[in-house]
Design a protein around this motif. Structure first.
Motif, PDB file in Angstrom:
ATOM      1  N   ASN A 521       0.716  -1.379  -0.186  1.00  0.00           N
ATOM      2  CA  ASN A 521       0.177  -0.085  -0.036  1.00  0.00           C
ATOM      3  C   ASN A 521       0.751   1.339   0.068  1.00  0.00           C
ATOM      4  O   ASN A 521       0.433   2.342   0.484  1.00  0.00           O
ATOM      5  CB  ASN A 521      -1.079  -0.004   1.179  1.00  0.00           C
ATOM      6  CG  ASN A 521      -0.208   0.067   2.575  1.00  0.00           C
ATOM      7  OD1 ASN A 521       0.899  -0.286   2.613  1.00  0.00           O
ATOM      8  ND2 ASN A 521      -0.804   0.515   3.634  1.00  0.00           N
ATOM      9  N   LEU A 522       2.129   1.201  -0.511  1.00  0.00           N
ATOM     10  CA  LEU A 522       2.969   2.417  -0.600  1.00  0.00           C
ATOM     11  C   LEU A 522       3.200   2.607  -2.282  1.00  0.00           C
ATOM     12  O   LEU A 522       3.621   1.799  -2.957  1.00  0.00           O
ATOM     13  CB  LEU A 522       4.272   2.078  -0.012  1.00  0.00           C
ATOM     14  CG  LEU A 522       5.343   3.112  -0.088  1.00  0.00           C
ATOM     15  CD1 LEU A 522       5.231   4.657   0.467  1.00  0.00           C
ATOM     16  CD2 LEU A 522       6.589   2.799   0.542  1.00  0.00           C
ATOM     17  N   TYR A 523       2.726   4.071  -2.713  1.00  0.00           N
ATOM     18  CA  TYR A 523       2.723   3.950  -4.078  1.00  0.00           C
ATOM     19  C   TYR A 523       3.787   5.168  -4.269  1.00  0.00           C
ATOM     20  O   TYR A 523       3.922   6.227  -3.151  1.00  0.00           O
ATOM     21  CB  TYR A 523       1.573   4.304  -4.650  1.00  0.00           C
ATOM     22  CG  TYR A 523       0.537   3.191  -4.884  1.00  0.00           C
ATOM     23  CD1 TYR A 523       0.276   2.699  -6.178  1.00  0.00           C
ATOM     24  CD2 TYR A 523      -0.024   2.708  -3.733  1.00  0.00           C
ATOM     25  CE1 TYR A 523      -0.423   1.716  -6.341  1.00  0.00           C
ATOM     26  CE2 TYR A 523      -0.858   1.657  -4.023  1.00  0.00           C
ATOM     27  CZ  TYR A 523      -1.081   1.024  -5.207  1.00  0.00           C
ATOM     28  OH  TYR A 523      -2.055  -0.020  -5.408  1.00  0.00           O
ATOM     29  N   LEU A 524       4.544   5.482  -5.395  1.00  0.00           N
ATOM     30  CA  LEU A 524       5.254   6.509  -5.975  1.00  0.00           C
ATOM     31  C   LEU A 524       4.705   7.244  -7.173  1.00  0.00           C
ATOM     32  O   LEU A 524       4.762   6.430  -8.038  1.00  0.00           O
ATOM     33  CB  LEU A 524       6.769   6.169  -6.021  1.00  0.00           C
ATOM     34  CG  LEU A 524       7.288   5.213  -5.020  1.00  0.00           C
ATOM     35  CD1 LEU A 524       8.670   4.848  -5.297  1.00  0.00           C
ATOM     36  CD2 LEU A 524       7.124   5.812  -3.498  1.00  0.00           C
ATOM     37  N   THR A 525       4.501   8.408  -7.265  1.00  0.00           N
ATOM     38  CA  THR A 525       3.841   8.782  -8.107  1.00  0.00           C
ATOM     39  C   THR A 525       4.661  10.250  -8.601  1.00  0.00           C
ATOM     40  O   THR A 525       3.974  11.086  -9.302  1.00  0.00           O
ATOM     41  CB  THR A 525       2.207   9.228  -8.045  1.00  0.00           C
ATOM     42  OG1 THR A 525       2.180  10.285  -6.953  1.00  0.00           O
ATOM     43  CG2 THR A 525       1.550   8.235  -7.521  1.00  0.00           C
ATOM     44  N   ASP A 526       5.820  10.322  -8.763  1.00  0.00           N
ATOM     45  CA  ASP A 526       6.619  11.297  -9.185  1.00  0.00           C
ATOM     46  C   ASP A 526       7.671  11.066 -10.142  1.00  0.00           C
ATOM     47  O   ASP A 526       7.491   9.775 -10.651  1.00  0.00           O
ATOM     48  CB  ASP A 526       7.307  12.244  -7.870  1.00  0.00           C
ATOM     49  CG  ASP A 526       8.129  11.108  -7.144  1.00  0.00           C
ATOM     50  OD1 ASP A 526       8.702  10.285  -7.448  1.00  0.00           O
ATOM     51  OD2 ASP A 526       8.409  11.577  -5.921  1.00  0.00           O
ATOM     52  N   GLY A 527       8.598  11.614 -10.641  1.00  0.00           N
ATOM     53  CA  GLY A 527       9.642  11.060 -11.640  1.00  0.00           C
ATOM     54  C   GLY A 527      10.379   9.962 -11.150  1.00  0.00           C
ATOM     55  O   GLY A 527      11.436   9.426 -11.992  1.00  0.00           O
ATOM     56  N   SER A 528      10.685   9.573  -9.807  1.00  0.00           N
ATOM     57  CA  SER A 528      11.698   8.571  -9.167  1.00  0.00           C
ATOM     58  C   SER A 528      11.244   7.161  -9.967  1.00  0.00           C
ATOM     59  O   SER A 528      12.104   6.329 -10.200  1.00  0.00           O
ATOM     60  CB  SER A 528      11.086   8.464  -7.737  1.00  0.00           C
ATOM     61  OG  SER A 528       9.989   7.899  -7.380  1.00  0.00           O
ATOM     62  N   VAL A 529      10.021   7.052 -10.565  1.00  0.00           N
ATOM     63  CA  VAL A 529       9.725   5.687 -11.192  1.00  0.00           C
ATOM     64  C   VAL A 529      10.087   5.410 -12.544  1.00  0.00           C
ATOM     65  O   VAL A 529      10.028   4.488 -12.945  1.00  0.00           O
ATOM     66  CB  VAL A 529       8.249   5.362 -11.079  1.00  0.00           C
ATOM     67  CG1 VAL A 529       7.608   5.427  -9.358  1.00  0.00           C
ATOM     68  CG2 VAL A 529       7.251   6.449 -11.802  1.00  0.00           C
TER      69      VAL A 529
END
Length: 562
Positions: A521-529
């Protein structure tokens, strides 16, 4: 009743820029209760100095150490150098890390250039054996590009160009007309087979909802109080707040993700920058959109059960694969443009036209000594005079004024924006000793360009010299060799890749829906992905991926999977 900071939260979102605000908008529209935490201070875009004159500002508004992009730029408590929030670089490395500590982040002052990644950009390794492929293809994100462009408002044209995809019918706004110097440049480009075409930018040329169209008179980097130039503070954030489903805390410096006994994210810990107090925010899902560097820093500083590698880092890829756009520049002086009539040519505050990469076939045929391409952003026109910039002129009085007016508007600048291939020498770690004002360990950057990028700069220089010569121009201040001409790492402010998306948990940090492999339940929604850094500016892709991820989260929340 509006959602408050004391209510239970479905989602805690860290960061209010492109990725965080898009996630907040989608989730609140779906009925989820959201708490957003922003490390910077509050910001009202209506305060933007849109029509202030440079001559009324100190030093005619030029950049200074506390205002890197000029006196009127929409940067608050941020920049390259933030004494309270330092970072370090490893010996032999040079890297510049930009922070913009205000609500809306970089979206308040970005260039608004919005070029889609194309089919080739997702399969770089398949095409040339370098870097990695994304775990998704262009077709997987194409519908989200359409939704994002229509929502935020992007002008441009469908031109059928190779690896520069068209948008869906009715998605794009009409582009502004070319200005005189852009039309002149197109003539030279046509003669050499170099396309000079309408740019794509997140600037309204027609009214959408409460946002007014651009009135062609203000630099976008100052912020846009009328909402014509896209920024989250005039769109996604107020729209999310209007649902009554979002609460917001500014000056909240997040430093750790908390886990519950089952290993799921339970919230984050942050410091109230106004008081120094340590606080917690809890939710059913945690979304980090703090920026490429800051998201990696939070994960590396989060150490479940004392594990030194940090959180969501079983692959060892958090902080690795750091990329930035390749940048260099050259300018030409064109005698044929001397003394032409002076028009109001501010235009849409940025690109009306640009040069997309045009030699994919030559690259595929092995005719290049660099495997990836670049685009060229161009600048010219009659802009408000600053300090200097008139070339090798001497004298005083009427003669100098006459010569300045003769030269004014006769220079065109060419700026390279190129693809970087990830390499093992570019990454971020936690500095073992240094901490910021709040006691949080800081990032230490390692950086080195490869021959791929240096050869790309050389190609750009030669191509633009040929274009300048074809138009009868003169290269101003011939650029140095590529190793000196190339931008410093981070300087273009397109850094991506520290938590790359991957097809499996061994080779990256998140799955194709931006969910970390290690924490459900941990999401990343910036340019890091980002798994690679195409030459296209990253923001529109960040927003499209964030919208896609947020709809995935909303569906899981509805099904009680989170």
């Amino acid at each position: 009743m509006a959602h408050s900071v004391d209510d239970p939260h479905d989602a805690v979102i860290v960061g209010s820029g492109a990725g965080g605000a898009m996630a907040a908008y989608v989730l609140t529209k779906a009925g989820a209760k959201v708490l957003m935490l922003e490390a910077g201070r509050d910001y009202d875009p209506m305060d933007a100095p849109m029509l202030s004159l440079s001559r009324d500002a100190p030093l005619r508004g030029v950049g200074t150490p506390d205002k890197d992009f000029g006196y009127y730029d929409a940067t608050v408590d941020g920049g390259w150098d933030m004494p309270d929030e330092p970072y370090t670089t490893a010996e032999g490395s040079k890297f510049m890390w930009w922070r913009n500590r205000l609500l809306g982040g970089r979206t308040n002052h970005w260039a608004r250039n919005s070029f889609r990644m194309g089919p080739y950009d997702f399969i770089g390794k398949t095409r040339d054996g370098l870097g990695v492929d994304w775990p998704i293809q262009y077709k997987d994100i194409a519908p989200w590009y359409d939704k994002t462009e229509k929502l935020v408002g992007v002008y441009g044209a469908n031109l059928g160009l190779e690896n520069h995809p068209d948008s869906g019918a009715g998605v794009l706004l009409p582009p502004p007309k070319f200005r005189a110097w852009e039309t002149y440049l197109k003539a030279g480009g046509d003669a050499l087979g170099i396309p000079v075409v309408p740019a794509r930018r997140a600037v309204l040329t027609r009214k959408i909802d409460e946002r007014s169209p651009c009135y062609w008179a203000s630099p976008c980097g100052r912020g846009c109080g009328i909402g014509a130039a896209f920024q989250t503070t005039t769109s996604l954030l107020p729209w999310a707040m209007k649902t009554g489903n979002m609460a917001l805390i500014t000056k909240a410096m997040v430093y750790e993700v908390m886990l519950d006994p089952s290993g799921k994210a339970s919230g984050v810990r942050y410091i109230d920058k106004a008081t120094g107090a340590h606080k917690e925010a809890k939710g059913r899902v945690v979304i980090l959109a703090a920026s490429t560097g800051e998201t990696a820093r939070i994960l590396l500083n989060s150490k479940p059960n004392g594990r030194s590698e940090g959180l969501a880092n079983s692959s060892g890829q958090v902080g690795r694969n750091l990329c930035d756009t390749v940048g260099s520049s050259i300018s030409g002086y064109f005698p044929k443009l001397e003394g032409r009539p002076i028009y109001n040519e501010e235009g849409a505050g940025g690109l009306h036209a640009y040069i997309p990469f045009w030699q994919y076939k030559e690259v595929a045929a092995g005719k290049f000594d660099t495997p990836r391409g670049y685009h060229v952003e161009i600048g010219g026109s009659f802009r408000e005079p600053g300090i200097g910039g008139y070339g090798p002129l001497d004298g005083y009085g009427p003669d100098i004024r006459k010569n300045v007016k003769k030269r004014f508007g006769a220079t065109i600048g060419f700026t390279q924006r190129g693809e970087m291939i990830p390499n093992d020498k570019c990454f971020a770690t936690i500095d073992p000793e240094k901490k910021d004002k709040y006691g949080i360990p800081v990032l230490r950057f390692n950086w080195a360009w490869s021959d791929h990028e240096l050869n790309q700069v050389k190609h750009f220089q030669n191509a633009m010299k040929e274009l300048i010569d074809k138009l009868g121009g003169i290269v101003e201040n011939p650029p140095p060799e590529p190793g000196k001409a190339i931008s410093t790492g981070g300087e273009i402010i397109h850094e991506v890749g520290t938590c790359r998306m991957s097809a499996d948990a061994k080779s990256g940090v998140t799955d194709p829906f931006n969910r970390t492999w290690d924490v459900d339940n941990l999401y990343l929604t910036d340019g890091s992905v980002f798994a690679s850094k195409a030459h296209k500016n990253p923001t529109i892709t960040i927003m499209a991926l964030s919208m896609r991820a947020a709809e995935h989260i909303a569906d899981r929340l509805k099904k009680r999977e989170l």
